[in-house]
Motif scaffolding. Structure first.
Motif, PDB file in Angstrom:
ATOM      1  N   LYS A 304       0.827  -1.212   0.000  1.00 24.79           N
ATOM      2  CA  LYS A 304       0.000   0.000   0.000  1.00 24.79           C
ATOM      3  C   LYS A 304       0.861   1.262   0.000  1.00 24.79           C
ATOM      4  O   LYS A 304       0.531   2.258  -0.664  1.00 24.79           O
ATOM      5  N   ILE A 305       1.973   1.230   0.746  1.00 23.00           N
ATOM      6  CA  ILE A 305       2.856   2.407   0.805  1.00 23.00           C
ATOM      7  C   ILE A 305       3.580   2.607  -0.525  1.00 23.00           C
ATOM      8  O   ILE A 305       3.748   3.741  -1.004  1.00 23.00           O
ATOM      9  N   LEU A 306       3.971   1.514  -1.159  1.00 24.93           N
ATOM     10  CA  LEU A 306       4.820   1.615  -2.342  1.00 24.93           C
ATOM     11  C   LEU A 306       4.058   1.963  -3.612  1.00 24.93           C
ATOM     12  O   LEU A 306       4.663   2.414  -4.585  1.00 24.93           O
ATOM     13  N   LEU A 307       2.766   1.741  -3.635  1.00 31.91           N
ATOM     14  CA  LEU A 307       2.011   2.007  -4.860  1.00 31.91           C
ATOM     15  C   LEU A 307       2.069   3.476  -5.279  1.00 31.91           C
ATOM     16  O   LEU A 307       1.953   3.790  -6.469  1.00 31.91           O
ATOM     17  N   ALA A 413      12.296   2.569   3.572  1.00 36.46           N
ATOM     18  CA  ALA A 413      13.224   3.049   4.603  1.00 36.46           C
ATOM     19  C   ALA A 413      12.774   4.384   5.173  1.00 36.46           C
ATOM     20  O   ALA A 413      12.883   4.636   6.387  1.00 36.46           O
ATOM     21  N   GLU A 414      12.244   5.264   4.328  1.00 32.50           N
ATOM     22  CA  GLU A 414      11.756   6.560   4.798  1.00 32.50           C
ATOM     23  C   GLU A 414      10.550   6.396   5.718  1.00 32.50           C
ATOM     24  O   GLU A 414      10.396   7.132   6.707  1.00 32.50           O
ATOM     25  N   TYR A 415       9.694   5.446   5.429  1.00 31.69           N
ATOM     26  CA  TYR A 415       8.506   5.195   6.258  1.00 31.69           C
ATOM     27  C   TYR A 415       8.909   4.796   7.683  1.00 31.69           C
ATOM     28  O   TYR A 415       8.415   5.367   8.670  1.00 31.69           O
ATOM     29  N   PHE A 416       9.818   3.837   7.788  1.00 30.99           N
ATOM     30  CA  PHE A 416      10.247   3.398   9.122  1.00 30.99           C
ATOM     31  C   PHE A 416      11.082   4.469   9.833  1.00 30.99           C
ATOM     32  O   PHE A 416      11.069   4.572  11.061  1.00 30.99           O
ATOM     33  N   HIS A 417      11.795   5.259   9.063  1.00 30.64           N
ATOM     34  CA  HIS A 417      12.557   6.352   9.675  1.00 30.64           C
ATOM     35  C   HIS A 417      11.622   7.377  10.307  1.00 30.64           C
ATOM     36  O   HIS A 417      11.892   7.897  11.398  1.00 30.64           O
TER      37      HIS A 417
END
Length: 433
Positions: A304-307, A413-417
């Motif tokens: 969902k995040i990558l779309l 990586a930006e999402y978890f950061h």
């Protein structure tokens, strides 16, 4: 008869002429004691070369006569004593071998500077050329040489910077490792770690707080993994901004994918010894624990995040991604339902009436053994969830292009950061009583 008389007369006439020549030559050479004095110039002390030449001519004409031979030897002695150096044909013939030997000796006894005359002649143009080039001044290199020199200097500068950064990285890693070793030694001295399977004073496995030694080692390895992951993401971001070619960018993407595989291997090791540590999520930040699912993130959330970060997509890619999301959701639902069923079953086993009668130890130990078997199922659930996360990442890597996969890893990586940054802000918020 007449011819014989004529022949005799001619012979006698020839003999008379020869005698006259011999007398003339003898008369010229006879005063040998005063020959040198007659040839000398009284005023200057030098020899009269004209008279000397005439005397030599007459002397050589009568060399066959015995008396003339005697006079020749005397004249040779006079010339030798006076230092004239004039030799007769007889003496010159005897002197030729010695002269040749002297000529052979001359190059070794001569002046060393004269021996290199041929070399000087050969070196003459070189000296002239160098002197001419010196007058012209230093030659300026062409543009190609200057560009190559500039490239070499730039490459050397980058190499020095990389070496310096690598040395600093090694030094920081060494400092962190020494700090971790000190913390471990201090913790062992305080009695925190008692080894796997040993219970502390509070009845908790592994000592205070219920943290085993394997779980503590996993936390340290996960912190190291985070540092390495941050460096990989920085390199990948720089590679994307530089618009590298597909084959060069693929190397960075493969490194990121292999780094996620390394994390899954670490989790599989710790799940065998302390699966509750993974399920509890104490190794994550508080904001990350809000989205925790079986010891990690949900694979469907990744899709969902990558779309929104990998557009534009082809029709075939869109169909493959939606099919992947559907299968991932189904697997997640199955694992979630299995976990809920396990929790209900475990709760019923612990709340059973048979455990309320401690007098019946046989039933008590039987029920506890049943609960232990149900807990072992939790390890299988966590392992299946990690496999699903790993397969989702690999499947996305196959569907997307290299550049799209690079943006995919950067967005993840930006999402978890951002989640970790939110946790830091939450912990540092001002508290009011």
């Amino acid at each position: 008869m007449a011819s014989k008389g004529a022949w005799k007369q001619a012979t006698q006439q020839q003999q008379q002429e020869d005698q006259q020549h011999q007398q003339i030559a003898f008369g010229m050479v006879q005063p040998s004691s005063s020959a040198a004095g007659s040839f000398m110039n009284k005023e200057t002390g030098a020899y009269d070369l004209g008279e000397l030449d005439q005397a030599l001519f007459l002397y050589l004409q009568g060399h066959d006569h015995p008396s003339v031979q005697e006079q020749k030897r005397k004249l040779d002695q006079i010339f030798f004593r006076e230092g004239l150096g004039i030799t007769t044909p007889t003496t010159s013939a005897s002197k030729r071998p010695t002269e040749r030997s002297m000529e052979l000796v001359k190059p070794s006894t001569a002046d060393p500077g004269k021996d290199i005359k041929p070399a000087d002649k050969r070196e003459g143009p070189k000296k002239g050329a160098t002197s001419g080039s010196e007058h012209e001044g230093p030659r300026t290199p062409d543009s190609k040489t200057l560009r190559r020199l500039a490239q070499n200097r730039e490459a050397a500068r980058k190499s020095r910077l990389r070496k310096k950064a690598y040395i600093q990285q090694l030094e920081s890693s060494r400092i962190k490792l020494s700090q971790l070793e000190q913390e471990l030694q201090r913790a062992r001295a305080q009695g925190v770690f008692f080894g796997g399977g040993v219970f502390g004073e509070q009845g908790l496995p592994g000592g205070i707080g219920g943290i085993s030694s394997d779980a503590s080692m996993f936390d340290m390895e996960y912190a190291r993994w985070q540092d390495h992951h941050h460096r990989l993401m920085c390199d990948l971001r720089a590679a994307v901004l530089e618009h590298l070619q597909e084959n060069e960018l693929k190397m960075y993407v493969d490194n990121c994918l292999a780094h996620y595989d390394e994390l899954m291997n670490l989790k599989s090791i710790v799940s065998k010894s302390d699966v509750f540590h993974l399920v509890s999520g104490v190794w994550k930040t508080p904001a990350e624990r809000c989205f925790l699912w079986l010891g990690g993130f949900r694979p469907s959330d990744i899709i969902k995040i990558l779309l929104s970060h990998i557009e534009p997509l082809t029709e075939q890619q869109i169909l493959a991604i939606y099919a992947l999301r559907t299968s991932t959701n189904e697997t997640e639902d199955a694992l979630t339902q299995g976990l809920e069923a396990l929790q209900h079953s475990l709760s019923d086993t612990i709340a059973s009436d048979e455990l309320s009668c401690p007098s019946n130890m046989a039933n008590y130990m039987g029920q506890m053994a049943m609960a232990m078997n149900k807990l072992s199922t939790l390890e299988g659930f966590v392992r299946q969830a990690d496999n699903l996360r790993q397969q989702t990442l690999h499947r996305l890597h196959q569907i997307l292009t290299t550049r799209q996969a690079a943006r995919c890893f950067l967005a993840l990586a930006e999402y978890f950061h951002r989640l970790r940054a939110l946790s830091s802000l939450w912990l540092a918020r001002p508290r009011q009583e």
